[in-house]
Scaffold this motif. Sequence first.
Motif, PDB file in Angstrom:
ATOM      1  N   LYS A   1      41.438  42.041  34.221  1.00  0.00           N
ATOM      2  CA  LYS A   1      42.749  42.544  33.800  1.00  0.00           C
ATOM      3  C   LYS A   1      43.732  41.391  33.644  1.00  0.00           C
ATOM      4  CE  LYS A   1      43.052  47.189  35.598  1.00  0.00           C
ATOM      5  NZ  LYS A   1      43.336  47.883  36.814  1.00  0.00           N
ATOM      6  N   LEU A   2      43.741  40.509  34.660  1.00  0.00           N
ATOM      7  CA  LEU A   2      44.648  39.350  34.610  1.00  0.00           C
ATOM      8  C   LEU A   2      44.369  38.502  33.372  1.00  0.00           C
ATOM      9  CD1 LEU A   2      44.643  37.831  38.232  1.00  0.00           C
ATOM     10  CD2 LEU A   2      46.493  39.052  37.092  1.00  0.00           C
ATOM     11  N   LEU A   3      43.076  38.280  33.131  1.00  0.00           N
ATOM     12  CA  LEU A   3      42.677  37.430  32.016  1.00  0.00           C
ATOM     13  C   LEU A   3      43.070  38.071  30.686  1.00  0.00           C
ATOM     14  CD1 LEU A   3      41.129  34.843  31.174  1.00  0.00           C
ATOM     15  CD2 LEU A   3      39.068  36.241  31.035  1.00  0.00           C
ATOM     16  N   ILE A   4      42.824  39.379  30.571  1.00  0.00           N
ATOM     17  CA  ILE A   4      43.152  40.070  29.316  1.00  0.00           C
ATOM     18  C   ILE A   4      44.650  39.964  29.046  1.00  0.00           C
ATOM     19  CG2 ILE A   4      43.265  42.349  28.186  1.00  0.00           C
ATOM     20  CD1 ILE A   4      40.596  42.997  29.609  1.00  0.00           C
ATOM     21  N   SER A   5      45.446  40.159  30.081  1.00  0.00           N
ATOM     22  CA  SER A   5      46.894  40.124  29.808  1.00  0.00           C
ATOM     23  C   SER A   5      47.325  38.702  29.435  1.00  0.00           C
ATOM     24  CB  SER A   5      47.691  40.725  30.971  1.00  0.00           C
ATOM     25  OG  SER A   5      48.047  39.737  31.875  1.00  0.00           O
TER      26      SER A   5
END
Length: 428
Positions: free
Chosen positions: A180-184
């Motif tokens: 999730k962190l990476l996608i954002s």
Amino acid sequence: MTKLKFQRPTGMPDILPADQIYFEKVLRLAENIGDFYGFRKIDTPLLEETALYEKGTGLTTDIVQKQMFSLRTRGGDNLTLRPEFTPGIIRAYLEHGLNAWPQPVKLYAWGPVFRYEHPQAGRYRQFHQFNAEVIGTSNSVTDVQIIQLFFNILNDLKLKKLVIEVNSIGDSACRPYYKKLLISYLKSRALGLCVDCRRRLRENPLRVLDCKEAKCQEIVSGAPQIIDHLCDGCRRHFKEVLEILDELELPYRLSPYLVRGLDYYTKTVFEIKSEEEAENKRTDALAAGGRYDGLVKLLGGPDTGAVGGALGVERVIALLKAKKRKEFQPTYPPIFLVQLGFLARKRALKLLEEFRKNKIPVSECLEKDSLKAQLKLADKQGVRYTLILGQKEVLDKTIIIRDMKAGSQETVKLDKIIKEMQKRLKKL
Ligand code: HAM
């Protein structure tokens, strides 16, 4: 030259006699090291059900999306030439009940692997892997034993400046949050990514991390690192792996964006490279692998920890060939048999059989007629003794021994030649 009617398929090299010695030596050494660590050999079919790779290797991987050689049999089965060993080995482990053996089960395999790649140096459509798997353990010490096995193969082949790149990519407990962190992070920079990475961002965002495009790498260099977001179990496991690597004094480097291109990995992932290669602007991994604790279950078995890796045989051989080392040059027997005329040629064939039965290696060139041509060949092969059989010798039941080093020659009885050569070879 007129164009040949048939050529080998793109990216699928022939392995000519001069290269066979490299394959034999690399694979023999790898097997010996595998044997030492308690691995046993397994062979699985070249073809497996396509669905095995779709599920095992993973639907979002480049291998499944673009690189499989798949076919439909006359009976209507969908099969694929193996693009890697791991899913086939796990299938065999489950199919033959190896999960009922004392665990872990250590298996190695080697052979050709097929991937529809864009062919270039170090990247082929048919290549060979030496592959090793330890199935049935979650212990961090096994991750290191696998790394050590591949490192030692490369090290024993005297490849220089070897570096092990390691990372942990977490598991199902911690990776979703990191994702999730990476996608954002990546979403807000999506316009700067290459076309492939924009697709990866939707399908498998972790794969953006090992894109080779410069513009993607620049974006990745500021991305959050998974290592800062591991759950307690994965952090402890990784810490232990690093501690054991330290203990063994293996040359490793933390590589926070190493994720590998296959879907099944959990926790430890690694690649081994030669930095010598990097100086020549080539940084391909020579061997690579990691832990994959979810694959056995995914393929229908019990919850089982496993770890493994594979070595790219052609990549290793390319490095060895560049060095032109003596131990990989062809060797010739110490004796060359020269024959002159039809009578001698006939007798020579019989004599060769006597040498073969007595396990004395001898080379010859039965096609050549002249003494000069045969001696030239013997000289080229660096033989110590040339045996000369002409018409006169056959009729006299004798043969000439020429010592190529001393430059001397002597005639002996033909029926004594085996004993005489055994005596002389002993002294070499
Ligand atoms: P892989 O990284 O896809 O891993 O391949 C392992 C090695 O095979 C690479 O490091 C490279 O040396 C060689 N290789 C890969 N593609 C090519 C190519 N097109 N031409 C020449 N050499 C190539 C696997 O295959 C995993 N199954 C390894 C593994 C086993 N992980 C756990 N167990």
